[in-house]
Design a protein around this motif. Structure first.
Motif, PDB file in Angstrom:
ATOM      1  N   UNK A  55       0.788  -1.231  -0.030  1.00  0.00           N
ATOM      2  CA  UNK A  55      -0.035  -0.060   0.265  1.00  0.00           C
ATOM      3  C   UNK A  55       0.777   1.200  -0.204  1.00  0.00           C
ATOM      4  N   UNK A  56       1.858   1.127   0.648  1.00  0.00           N
ATOM      5  CA  UNK A  56       2.951   2.429   0.769  1.00  0.00           C
ATOM      6  C   UNK A  56       3.464   2.621  -0.562  1.00  0.00           C
ATOM      7  N   UNK A  57       3.691   1.434  -1.256  1.00  0.00           N
ATOM      8  CA  UNK A  57       4.548   1.565  -2.911  1.00  0.00           C
ATOM      9  C   UNK A  57       3.220   2.083  -3.740  1.00  0.00           C
ATOM     10  N   UNK A  58       2.143   1.812  -3.574  1.00  0.00           N
ATOM     11  CA  UNK A  58       1.026   2.470  -4.101  1.00  0.00           C
ATOM     12  C   UNK A  58       0.746   3.843  -4.092  1.00  0.00           C
ATOM     13  N   UNK A  59       0.980   4.090  -2.467  1.00  0.00           N
ATOM     14  CA  UNK A  59       0.692   5.702  -2.406  1.00  0.00           C
ATOM     15  C   UNK A  59       1.965   6.484  -2.792  1.00  0.00           C
ATOM     16  N   UNK A 150       9.927  11.268  -7.832  1.00  0.00           N
ATOM     17  CA  UNK A 150       9.780   9.977  -7.195  1.00  0.00           C
ATOM     18  C   UNK A 150      10.590   9.876  -5.937  1.00  0.00           C
ATOM     19  N   UNK A 151      11.963  10.338  -5.788  1.00  0.00           N
ATOM     20  CA  UNK A 151      12.543  10.267  -4.584  1.00  0.00           C
ATOM     21  C   UNK A 151      11.840  11.030  -3.550  1.00  0.00           C
ATOM     22  N   UNK A 152      11.413  12.164  -3.886  1.00  0.00           N
ATOM     23  CA  UNK A 152      10.711  12.806  -3.013  1.00  0.00           C
ATOM     24  C   UNK A 152       9.390  12.493  -2.584  1.00  0.00           C
ATOM     25  N   UNK A 156       8.839  11.108   1.421  1.00  0.00           N
ATOM     26  CA  UNK A 156       7.406  11.370   2.048  1.00  0.00           C
ATOM     27  C   UNK A 156       6.613  10.355   2.525  1.00  0.00           C
ATOM     28  N   UNK A 157       6.496   9.463   1.624  1.00  0.00           N
ATOM     29  CA  UNK A 157       5.774   7.988   2.091  1.00  0.00           C
ATOM     30  C   UNK A 157       6.508   7.351   3.205  1.00  0.00           C
ATOM     31  N   UNK A 159       8.352   8.521   5.282  1.00  0.00           N
ATOM     32  CA  UNK A 159       8.293   9.236   6.593  1.00  0.00           C
ATOM     33  C   UNK A 159       6.952   9.175   7.405  1.00  0.00           C
ATOM     34  N   UNK A 160       6.006   9.036   6.590  1.00  0.00           N
ATOM     35  CA  UNK A 160       4.563   8.991   7.116  1.00  0.00           C
ATOM     36  C   UNK A 160       4.184   7.530   7.673  1.00  0.00           C
ATOM     37  N   UNK A 161       5.089   6.634   7.439  1.00  0.00           N
ATOM     38  CA  UNK A 161       4.672   5.368   7.779  1.00  0.00           C
ATOM     39  C   UNK A 161       5.041   5.238   9.259  1.00  0.00           C
ATOM     40  N   UNK A 162       4.431   4.436  10.132  1.00  0.00           N
ATOM     41  CA  UNK A 162       4.978   4.287  11.580  1.00  0.00           C
ATOM     42  C   UNK A 162       6.339   3.785  11.419  1.00  0.00           C
ATOM     43  N   UNK A 163       7.022   4.222  12.638  1.00  0.00           N
ATOM     44  CA  UNK A 163       8.349   3.503  12.794  1.00  0.00           C
ATOM     45  C   UNK A 163       8.611   2.810  14.060  1.00  0.00           C
TER      46      UNK A 163
END
Length: 163
Positions: A55-59, A150-152, A156-157, A159-163
């Motif tokens: 889902x993150x790759x899709x985002x 793409x790198x940006x 961003x994605x 960074x937005x995922x839980x760590x």
């Protein structure tokens, strides 16, 4: 999924090289004009499940397409994994995960020769189309022009995922 012997011979006769890989999905095409993002990530370190990673790759792909001028870019529920513009898939996603470490990733059609997809059933999805940034934006979009955005979006994605 590998192509049958007859299709494999036909593709080789057209100049395609074939490689069997361990990743999700069916037969696809990779070639010039595609941005390939082969992501190696420890899902445990990110506290992320495989579906969340996909889902993150899709985002990433959706954000990138929108940033480049395709506001209609979207993801869809499985089995229609990837990034879609209308009924055309602009980015395919195929992932392998072993011991929580991912490999493979996303293939975004920038200025890809889409004719190659006419010889296969891309990602095993009967009746679905394939498109590119160049086709959708009605201008030539080389991979080099997509790398920084793409790198940006990827940063961003992540960074937005839980760590």
């Amino acid at each position: 999924g590998a192509p049958g012997a007859e299709l494999a011979a036909e593709l080789r006769a057209k100049g395609a090289g074939l490689a069997a890989v361990r990743r999700g999905g069916h037969v696809t095409y990779h070639g010039p004009g595609q941005l390939l993002a082969l992501v190696v990530l420890d899902l445990r370190a990110r506290r992320l499940g495989l579906r969340g990673f996909v889902g993150g790759l899709e985002e990433v792909g959706v954000r990138l397409c929108r940033r480049l001028g395709l506001p209609a870019a979207t993801s869809r529920p499985p089995p229609l994994t990837g990034v879609w513009v209308g009924d055309g898939k602009v980015a395919a996603i195929g992932v392998h995960c072993g011991h929580y470490i991912t490999s493979h990733g996303l293939a975004l059609n920038c200025c890809t020769d889409l004719a190659w997809f006419e010889h296969i059933v891309p990602c095993g999805l009967e009746g679905k189309g394939v498109t590119s940034l160049s086709r959708e934006l009605r201008r030539h979009v080389p991979v080099a022009d997509v790398l920084q955005p793409f790198l940006h979006c990827f940063q961003m994605c992540i960074r937005d995922t839980p760590n």
